[in-house]
Structure formats: C-alpha cells, structure tokens
Design an enzyme around this catalytic site. Structure first.
Site: not given
Ligand code: ACO
Length: 313
Positions: A114, A240, A270
């Site tokens: 990224c 980003h 993204n």
């Molecule tokens: N819809 C509904 N529920 C979901 C989804 C979805 N799409 N995805 C996960 N869940 C659930 C999980 O299973 C979990 O359920 P549980 O509590 O029963 O186990 C719950 O939601 C919480 O999951 P978390 O992973 O803890 O959610 P979080 O609040 O951390 O959000 C997210 C997840 C959005 C991915 C966040 O962590 C994030 O944005 N991280 C950074 C990602 C990022 O910046 N990526 C870029 C990478 S670099 C590149 O670009 C390649």
C-alpha cells in the site's frame, strides 16, 4: 537538492460498483457493520475479463492527456502494484506497449504494497536525478478483487479496484520523503497464486489498525521535522485510504483540523497502492488543489511498510 513535482494526474475507476448491501448477499455482513467499522459504503470492481493493465493504461492515458508533455520524451513508466495480471510481462511493459511509448522508455513494476505510490515516486525522484530533463509516468494500479476471498467477510468488505497516474518532473521546490519497513510480515499477507481456490488476502485487523495509527503519525512528524514546517503550514494531508476510523483517530490524536485530511474511502474502499493517487486525482478534478499548496501523503501496509512524502503542488 533534486526534487520532484506532479505535472498532472489521471485515473481510472471501474464502472461496476459493489455496495455493502451487495456484499451482505454474499457473506454474513451488513451495511451498518461495515460503515461503522470502516467508513466504507461501496467499492468499484473490475468487470469479468477486465485486467489491471486495462485500468492502468486508462489512468496513464488520462494523466498524459492532461500534461503538456510529449509522451515520447518520457524517461520511464513505473507501475506500483501488488496485483499484476501476470508475473511477466509486467503491467508497465503492457501499458508501454499499448501507449506506443518510445522504445528507450524504461518500463518497471514495483511492489511496495500500500506504500507503492510513495515508493514509486521516490524511485522516480532517483531517476530524475540521473536525467532531470525527462518526465516520468508513475502509475499505481490494483485489481485487488482478483486476490480477494469473497467468502471471507473479514477482508472482502475492505478492498476495491482502481488506478491512478501522475506525470512527474524535476523541480526546484524541495520535496521530502520518509520510508521504513518494520517487520511483522505475518500481519498482512497475500500468497502468489491466482487460482482463486485458496485463501487470498489475510490480515490481523486489530494489529494493523494499531500500526497504521502510529505509523501515520510517525510519518507526519518525520516529514514536518525534515522540512521545518508545522502541520498548520500544510494545506492537504492524504493518508492511505484503508479505513476512515484510522484517519479520524490520527486527526484526533494530533489535534489536527479535519478539513486538512481528504477522505474518499467511503466510495472506493481500500485500493492499496492506488488509494493515495486516486485521492489526489479526485482532489485535482474537484479543484481542491492549487499551485503552491503543500500536500503531505502517508502510506502503510504489508511488510509492515510505511512511507510518506511532502511536496508542493
Ligand atoms: N461483517 C460483520 N461482522 C464482521 C465482519 C464483517 N464484514 N468482519 C468481522 N466481523 C466480526 C468478527 O467475526 C468479530 O466477531 P466476534 O466478536 O463474534 O468474534 C467482530 O466482527 C469483531 O471483529 P474484529 O476483527 O475485532 O473487528 P474490528 O473492530 O477490529 O474491525 C477491521 C475489523 C475493520 C478490519 C479493523 O481491525 C481494521 O480496520 N483494521 C485495519 C485494517 C487495515 O487498515 N488494513 C489495511 C491493510 S494494508 C493494505 O491496504 C493491504
């Protein structure tokens, strides 16, 4: 000191849109979860048969059309991508061929995850030092949907496809870069296969979230230190576009003015390497960028990698 400036921006966004409601018919998710956690409302996806090189070529053509430079004078075309259609020929070679560029124009792909656009600009700056009179075409193009597992709700809702391009040249006005790689190669990964029958992008979401927040702030502080500028001297900050919550967190932590920070993750999701130049192109088309404006950009991604650049528009 050799510096770089952007002459023109171009972009190509696939017409096909995948909304959160569309995804909720494919995996167990819903609009409310996706918007609350990420700020993403929709993403653009390449149509069946449309390739990374297709959108890269359109973005490149758009940038060249908007620049008053002769494409035959280009020293190089650099394409930043982690989702090439093939290992070889490279996306850059295909775009070079389709645009009928001068055989003496170097064509090079670069995978900086990224941070790809930032790293490609840094590479372009190095090439400009060797040959200051010839412009360079920097493209960032991603068909992320080709490596997504659309049965994995934790990743498939986050990404989208798109391409953007910049014609760049040497400048007398200083520009600054920062870059780094900080281990944790297991935090984000994507195996080198395209069969579609194995897991695609894998990510430790919360770990990446924490890294992103500290990394963006580190890049901003380092760029300000290098340049001797204050955040208040910067007209535009383009992070980003991975998650609106990450950007909001940074704004709050820095006590910054939200109006400085451009955000279009809601429309595109993204788009990895393409996200920063896509934002720049949108800002340019919307008339938000004026000559003389200072633009600070920061990226983070798999590696874990980070990088930033500060230049004058
Ligand atoms: N819809 C509904 N529920 C979901 C989804 C979805 N799409 N995805 C996960 N869940 C659930 C999980 O299973 C979990 O359920 P549980 O509590 O029963 O186990 C719950 O939601 C919480 O999951 P978390 O992973 O803890 O959610 P979080 O609040 O951390 O959000 C997210 C997840 C959005 C991915 C966040 O962590 C994030 O944005 N991280 C950074 C990602 C990022 O910046 N990526 C870029 C990478 S670099 C590149 O670009 C390649």
């Amino acid at each position: 000191m050799n510096s770089i400036e952007i002459v023109s921006m171009g972009r190509c966004v696939p017409q096909r849109i995948l909304t959160n409601d569309d995804l909720s018919k494919m995996v167990d998710t819903n609009d409310e979860w996706i918007v609350t956690r990420t700020g993403i409302h929709q993403r653009h996806i390449v149509d069946e048969g449309m390739t990374n090189a297709d959108i890269a070529t359109q973005a490149a053509r758009d940038a060249l059309d908007r620049a008053s430079v002769d494409p035959n004078t280009l020293a190089a075309i650099i394409v930043a991508t982690f989702t090439p259609d093939m290992f070889v020929p490279t996306v850059s070679a295909t775009v070079h061929d389709r645009l009928g560029l001068n055989p003496a124009t170097l064509a090079l792909d670069l995978n900086g995850a990224c941070c790809g656009f930032i790293y490609a600009m840094r590479t372009a700056q190095g090439l400009l030092a060797l040959n200051p009179d010839k412009p360079i075409l920097v493209v960032a193009s991603e068909a992320v949907s080709s490596v997504l597992d659309f049965t994995d709700r934790s990743t498939c809702v986050l990404f989208g496809d798109g391409a953007a391009a910049a014609v760049v040249r040497s400048s007398d006005t200083p520009s600054w870069f920062v870059a780094g790689t900080r281990g944790r190669t297991d935090a984000i990964s994507c195996p080198a296969h395209y069969a579609g029958d194995k897991p695609g992008i894998g990510m430790k979401g919360q770990e990446v979230f924490r890294f992103a927040c500290t990394s963006i702030e580190r890049s901003i502080r380092d760029l300000l230190k290098q340049s001797g500028l204050a955040l208040g001297d910067i007209e535009h900050v383009v992070c980003h576009q991975a998650n609106g919550r990450i950007i909001s967190h940074v704004i709050k932590h820095l006590g910054a003015d939200p109006a400085q920070f451009f955000m279009d993750v809601g429309e595109y999701g993204n788009t990895s390497a393409a996200s920063i130049p896509l934002a720049l192109a949108d800002m340019d088309y919307q008339g938000l960028l004026h000559r003389g404006d200072r633009v600070l950009m920061t990226g983070f991604g798999a590696g874990l990698c980070e990088g930033g650049m500060l230049l004058t528009w």
